[in-house]
Motif scaffolding. Sequence first.
Motif, PDB file in Angstrom:
ATOM      1  N   ILE A  32       0.842  -1.201   0.000  1.00  0.00           N
ATOM      2  CA  ILE A  32       0.000   0.000   0.000  1.00  0.00           C
ATOM      3  C   ILE A  32       0.874   1.246   0.000  1.00  0.00           C
ATOM      4  CG2 ILE A  32      -1.583   1.378   1.398  1.00  0.00           C
ATOM      5  CD1 ILE A  32      -2.802  -1.229   2.397  1.00  0.00           C
ATOM      6  N   ILE A  72       1.217   4.056  -3.040  1.00  0.00           N
ATOM      7  CA  ILE A  72       1.029   5.507  -2.866  1.00  0.00           C
ATOM      8  C   ILE A  72       2.231   6.227  -3.442  1.00  0.00           C
ATOM      9  CG2 ILE A  72       0.934   7.363  -1.174  1.00  0.00           C
ATOM     10  CD1 ILE A  72      -0.571   5.492   0.657  1.00  0.00           C
ATOM     11  N   MET A  73       3.403   5.692  -3.130  1.00  0.00           N
ATOM     12  CA  MET A  73       4.629   6.344  -3.578  1.00  0.00           C
ATOM     13  C   MET A  73       4.736   6.319  -5.100  1.00  0.00           C
ATOM     14  SD  MET A  73       8.439   5.096  -2.638  1.00  0.00           S
ATOM     15  CE  MET A  73       9.691   5.065  -3.887  1.00  0.00           C
ATOM     16  N   ILE A  74       4.396   5.196  -5.710  1.00  0.00           N
ATOM     17  CA  ILE A  74       4.624   5.054  -7.142  1.00  0.00           C
ATOM     18  C   ILE A  74       3.576   5.808  -7.953  1.00  0.00           C
ATOM     19  CG2 ILE A  74       4.699   3.401  -9.038  1.00  0.00           C
ATOM     20  CD1 ILE A  74       5.866   1.402  -6.993  1.00  0.00           C
ATOM     21  N   GLY A 125       0.752   7.543  -6.491  1.00  0.00           N
ATOM     22  CA  GLY A 125      -0.076   8.489  -5.761  1.00  0.00           C
ATOM     23  C   GLY A 125      -1.451   7.927  -5.473  1.00  0.00           C
ATOM     24  N   GLN A 166      -3.743   6.579  -7.496  1.00  0.00           N
ATOM     25  CA  GLN A 166      -4.718   6.378  -8.579  1.00  0.00           C
ATOM     26  C   GLN A 166      -3.970   6.048  -9.867  1.00  0.00           C
ATOM     27  OE1 GLN A 166      -3.324   9.698  -8.137  1.00  0.00           O
ATOM     28  NE2 GLN A 166      -5.282  10.727  -7.973  1.00  0.00           N
ATOM     29  N   LEU A 204      -8.752  -2.503  -1.515  1.00  0.00           N
ATOM     30  CA  LEU A 204      -8.637  -1.324  -0.662  1.00  0.00           C
ATOM     31  C   LEU A 204      -8.685  -0.032  -1.470  1.00  0.00           C
ATOM     32  CD1 LEU A 204      -5.981  -2.500   1.911  1.00  0.00           C
ATOM     33  CD2 LEU A 204      -8.414  -2.156   2.262  1.00  0.00           C
ATOM     34  N   GLY A 205      -8.899  -0.148  -2.772  1.00  0.00           N
ATOM     35  CA  GLY A 205      -9.045   1.052  -3.586  1.00  0.00           C
ATOM     36  C   GLY A 205      -7.738   1.541  -4.176  1.00  0.00           C
ATOM     37  N   PHE A 206      -6.708   0.688  -4.183  1.00  0.00           N
ATOM     38  CA  PHE A 206      -5.456   1.085  -4.808  1.00  0.00           C
ATOM     39  C   PHE A 206      -5.233   0.347  -6.103  1.00  0.00           C
ATOM     40  CE2 PHE A 206      -5.025   2.716  -0.711  1.00  0.00           C
ATOM     41  CZ  PHE A 206      -4.334   3.884  -0.911  1.00  0.00           C
TER      42      PHE A 206
END
Lengths: 331, 361
Positions: free
Chosen positions: B156, B160-162, B164, B166, B252-254
């Motif tokens: 997770i 986010i890092m790669i 952001g 979305q 989880l929405g990623f």
Amino acid sequence: MRALLVIPTVFILVTVVFIVMRATGDPITAALGGKLPPAQLAEAIHNAGYDRPIIVQYFEYLGQIFTGNFGTTLSDNRPVVEVLVTYGTATLELAFYALLVAFIVGIPLGMVAAYVRDRWGDAVLRVFAILCYATPVFFAGMLLKLVFSVWLGVLPVAGRASTGSELEMQFLPFSTGIYTIDAILTGDPAVLGDVLRHAVLPAIALGLLTAGVFLRLVRTNVIGTLSTDYVDAARSRGVAERRLVTKHAYRPALIPIVTVIGLQIALLLGGAVLTETTFEWKGLGFMLAEYLQARDFVAVQGIVAMLAVIVALTNFVVDIIAALIDPRVRY
Amino acid sequence: MTATTTSATPVAVPKRRLRDRLPVAHQLRQSVGLQRGMLVAGLVITGLFVLTAIFAPLLAPYGFAQLRGEDGAFGSQQAPSAEHPFGTTVGGYDVLSRVIWGAQTALLVIIVAVIASIIAGVLLGLVSGYFGGWFDRVLVVVCDAIYAFPSLLLAIALSIMISGGQSSLWGGILAAALSITVVFIPQYFRVVRAETVRIKAEAYVESAKVLGASNGRIMFRHVLRNATRTLPLIFTLNSSEAILTLAGLGFLGFGIEPTAAAEWGYDLNKALSDVTSGIWWTSLYPGLAIVLAVLGITLVGESLNDLADPRLRGRRRVAQAAGQVAETSVVPGGTLSAGPGGLDGLESGESFDEHGIEVKR
């Protein structure tokens, strides 16, 4: 020797979390970017100190963690430690029940599989173990919900307790946050029953994941110990094969399980995030998912860093327990 | 299991036929009874999964992001019917098509993730194990730390890092794959490093050093090719974990946006609220797809693992199989006879086909 490794492990994990979470930019832009005019945004960033050199921020962050300060959430402005204390108990409760399910299902079935090894029963049990692993906890949770809550209507769909029970528990003079204990404290069997009924499906969904691991582990280890000298000696004295499995071979086969529980903590925590989201079980994982949706990366960073510390410490404790149980292991 | 490697005379190692040297074919022949059944079942399911992924454009009745057919919009949450055998989702997509297209996404993520982690993990493990020193020690501690960490949480954070959080099609696939990669690197690292440390002490590495071979040559020619035999096993286990991690991220929405690609975890996330109202088809089919894909790959991996471990191998052919352990020993003909013959065997690549995962020690 081993004890000293906890410190670098914790240090590395919080560093990795920091690097990963901050590599793309500051949390304020992530949360509010586009919603505020640039000038206000810059001011907010400046006030929070995110415009200072990253290395300064890093050492400040390390210092804060060292003193037990994991930051304050952006979206609802609560200390991360408070979030952990409030919701950690729910996760703890879920993890406890899940482990219970895993033990009850995994260990006896693993012994049975070792007993009937290389026969049909064994194959069925092993496929079952693989299915436990192959089924994502959220899918298992959804299926359980569908069958037991929607079609049969015997168990609640989601949550930790019904509103009535939660109200009743609110009036307790002293609340632990662990609903099972709180429910016992109210002295109302209906509340306890309600709380337990809510726990059944999440515990099964999460527990089966670990049960599969235990099953395979017990099977492999019992088969291993069945060919050791002392079991051979017992066999030659005429001890029945069934008794060999249940009395002689099974105890040493449990030692690796203690070690594996350490690794399972990580798996359980990951699974808890998914289980809690599926069942709206308001624990740490549920909150983590909420903060992720809100793009509150300060909260995410804090929770993840804290979970990392917990995992490292649990592993350390588990190592010690393993050493206490097994005289052969010495660190 | 090295008892058969002690013959003192240089043994002429018969060159094994091609079908014996293919990674899985050998195990298939070695297996027996139930074990063979499990391996075959795993291979069939995995084969179906791969075929579905490759031929998704031909198999799927509609596109993964298609909302309307010739006679208008599909409609939301339609029960299974002739036009939509698996029904439609809350967003109005055809469930069957998204299940089929989802195989393609999953396969792409597996390929990218596993290849990237193999390359990184193997290189790091090789260099770290071969040279040792403080670099090695630091890497071991770092990898142990990452290994102990909940992989989903790490994935997770990385996604986010790669991206952001979305994602487009390739952005999403790359983000998911790379998140999984970082989680897997420690596993390859540990295995390859352990093997490298062991092989480094072997006589043939010493002799290569004496002959003046460079470190690079020794590492890649002598050590690497011997250190990779447990990789197919980790490869299968990681592939199944990759599918689960991808689904977890999606749930989880990623995940990947529904218009960019079909992803099972995302579909399950959207189906979560359907369950409460008794709509079963939106969750059942994507979920079953995940279970089947993971089941197939895991069955193959498990069978390979069991066949690798003499204690777990089916009993009937153990004696026969034991004869083959010698063949796949690190030095063909046995370490004791690793004179020119043994080294020659190494140079000609005789023992390096990855099927030899059975010789753990």
